[in-house]
Design an enzyme around this catalytic site. Structure first.
Site, mmCIF file in Angstrom:
data_model
loop_
_atom_site.group_PDB
_atom_site.id
_atom_site.type_symbol
_atom_site.label_atom_id
_atom_site.label_comp_id
_atom_site.label_asym_id
_atom_site.label_seq_id
_atom_site.Cartn_x
_atom_site.Cartn_y
_atom_site.Cartn_z
ATOM 1 N N SER A 8 0.840 -1.202 0.000
ATOM 2 C CA SER A 8 0.000 0.000 0.000
ATOM 3 C C SER A 8 0.870 1.246 0.000
ATOM 4 O O SER A 8 1.612 1.514 0.950
ATOM 5 C CB SER A 8 -0.904 0.001 1.227
ATOM 6 O OG SER A 8 -1.465 1.284 1.378
ATOM 7 N N HIS A 33 -1.079 -1.401 -4.316
ATOM 8 C CA HIS A 33 -2.374 -0.978 -3.747
ATOM 9 C C HIS A 33 -2.358 0.542 -3.581
ATOM 10 O O HIS A 33 -1.486 1.087 -2.894
ATOM 11 C CB HIS A 33 -2.569 -1.689 -2.409
ATOM 12 C CG HIS A 33 -3.891 -1.457 -1.773
ATOM 13 N ND1 HIS A 33 -5.026 -2.153 -2.137
ATOM 14 C CD2 HIS A 33 -4.272 -0.599 -0.793
ATOM 15 C CE1 HIS A 33 -6.050 -1.741 -1.394
ATOM 16 N NE2 HIS A 33 -5.618 -0.796 -0.571
ATOM 17 N N ASP A 35 -4.408 3.749 -2.400
ATOM 18 C CA ASP A 35 -5.537 4.193 -1.575
ATOM 19 C C ASP A 35 -5.926 5.622 -1.908
ATOM 20 O O ASP A 35 -5.171 6.547 -1.620
ATOM 21 C CB ASP A 35 -5.141 4.129 -0.096
ATOM 22 C CG ASP A 35 -5.011 2.707 0.405
ATOM 23 O OD1 ASP A 35 -5.994 1.960 0.312
ATOM 24 O OD2 ASP A 35 -3.919 2.343 0.890
ATOM 25 N N MET A 37 -8.383 8.642 -1.067
ATOM 26 C CA MET A 37 -9.292 9.088 0.010
ATOM 27 C C MET A 37 -9.723 10.521 -0.249
ATOM 28 O O MET A 37 -8.908 11.347 -0.663
ATOM 29 C CB MET A 37 -8.568 9.040 1.352
ATOM 30 C CG MET A 37 -7.964 7.693 1.681
ATOM 31 S SD MET A 37 -7.120 7.806 3.263
ATOM 32 C CE MET A 37 -6.520 6.126 3.440
ATOM 33 N N HIS A 66 -7.925 1.433 -4.599
ATOM 34 C CA HIS A 66 -8.921 1.273 -3.531
ATOM 35 C C HIS A 66 -9.549 2.640 -3.276
ATOM 36 O O HIS A 66 -8.926 3.522 -2.690
ATOM 37 C CB HIS A 66 -8.207 0.731 -2.280
ATOM 38 C CG HIS A 66 -9.072 0.606 -1.076
ATOM 39 N ND1 HIS A 66 -8.561 0.413 0.190
ATOM 40 C CD2 HIS A 66 -10.417 0.643 -0.915
ATOM 41 C CE1 HIS A 66 -9.547 0.339 1.065
ATOM 42 N NE2 HIS A 66 -10.691 0.489 0.421
ATOM 43 N N MET A 68 -11.676 5.102 -1.446
ATOM 44 C CA MET A 68 -12.398 5.411 -0.208
ATOM 45 C C MET A 68 -12.986 6.802 -0.403
ATOM 46 O O MET A 68 -12.556 7.776 0.217
ATOM 47 C CB MET A 68 -11.427 5.340 0.986
ATOM 48 C CG MET A 68 -11.111 3.903 1.366
ATOM 49 S SD MET A 68 -9.659 3.793 2.414
ATOM 50 C CE MET A 68 -8.398 3.735 1.158
ATOM 51 N N MET A 137 -12.055 -5.217 4.794
ATOM 52 C CA MET A 137 -11.219 -4.322 5.602
ATOM 53 C C MET A 137 -11.005 -4.945 6.979
ATOM 54 O O MET A 137 -11.960 -5.340 7.644
ATOM 55 C CB MET A 137 -11.887 -2.956 5.774
ATOM 56 C CG MET A 137 -11.958 -2.102 4.517
ATOM 57 S SD MET A 137 -10.369 -1.771 3.710
ATOM 58 C CE MET A 137 -9.432 -0.965 5.016
ATOM 59 N N ASP A 175 -7.154 -6.024 3.913
ATOM 60 C CA ASP A 175 -6.435 -4.756 3.988
ATOM 61 C C ASP A 175 -6.517 -4.149 5.383
ATOM 62 O O ASP A 175 -7.602 -3.882 5.887
ATOM 63 C CB ASP A 175 -7.080 -3.807 2.951
ATOM 64 C CG ASP A 175 -6.411 -2.437 2.873
ATOM 65 O OD1 ASP A 175 -5.368 -2.247 3.501
ATOM 66 O OD2 ASP A 175 -6.956 -1.581 2.152
#
Ligand code: DX5
Ligand code: ZN
Length: 229
Positions: A8, A33, A35, A37, A66, A68, A137, A175
């Site tokens: 990540s 990965h 992320d 956000m 991913h 979010m 998660m 994750d």
């Protein structure tokens, strides 16, 4: 059975990002990965398309994005254009999950659906014949470096047995809080793809950290092969 490591990026040193990504690829991490956000679905803001466009030039890994973010359906084409290979969105962030999955596939990407720790595993059952991956998660989404929630084991096991029972070829990704202490138990419970931020980028060198994950993966794969023979 083949296990995949997805480092990540959130835990990387952004000052030397390209170099660190190359180290993960050379050490055998097949996924990266990423992320994203938005400060609304989760409290923090991370990074977005310009960063992905830029690092795409440095890596051939599977870009596992991913999301979010609220209403993720708005951005699928843009994530495809900047180099994502797969997009995972949160079930809790959408009104019509089926439509988002369709849009991800229309953009030529693999679709993943994710659930937070409090969302029952059954909530993803209606979508399992449509997605390529489910992300469970094992921490509250939003921050790296949190401790693994042991409740995740039962959730992984439940989904693994449901998928096996139905014969569905969906990957399970886990994750949050993964490291050398729990990776064996996580794959034993039924995970295929292990996300790890702090355990890859902090502490020792990236290659040493990754080799510990690879060791656990290869041991488990060998055991599985033995059982089949
Ligand atoms: C948390 C993110 C994770 C995080 C994992 O919301 O989705 O991917 O970066 O970090 P570690 O492995 O440090 O828990
Ligand atoms: Zn993540």
């Amino acid at each position: 059975m083949r296990y995949i490591l997805a480092p990540s990026l959130l835990a990387a040193d952004f000052n030397i990002l390209g170099q660190q990504i190359r180290e993960t690829e050379e050490a055998g991490a097949e996924y990266l990965h990423i992320d994203v956000m938005d400060g609304i679905f989760v409290p923090s803001i991370s990074f977005g398309m310009p960063l992905i466009t830029s690092i795409r030039k440095t890596s051939r890994q599977f870009f596992d994005v991913h999301l979010m973010i609220t209403d993720p359906g708005r951005y699928i084409e843009e994530f495809a254009a900047c180099g994502a290979d797969g997009v995972t969105f949160h079930l809790e962030a959408v009104e019509d999950a089926r439509k988002v999955i369709e849009n991800i596939h229309k953009a030529g990407l693999k679709a993943g659906i994710s659930i937070k720790p409090a969302t029952p595993v059954e909530a993803v059952y209606p979508y399992l014949s449509e997605v390529e991956m489910v992300l469970i998660m094992s921490v509250e989404p939003g921050f790296g470096g949190q401790p693994f929630m042991p409740e995740a084991y039962d959730r992984i096991r439940q989904l693994r047995s449901f998928l096996d029972e139905k014969g569905l070829p969906v990957k399970i990704e886990v994750d949050g809080g993964l490291g050398k202490k729990n990776v064996r138990d996580v794959i034993e419970a039924g995970a295929d793809v292990c996300v790890a931020g702090s355990a890859v980028f902090k502490k020792r060198s990236i290659s040493e950290n990754i080799s510990q994950f690879m060791k656990a993966f290869r041991e488990k794969e060998a055991l599985h092969k033995e059982r089949l023979e």
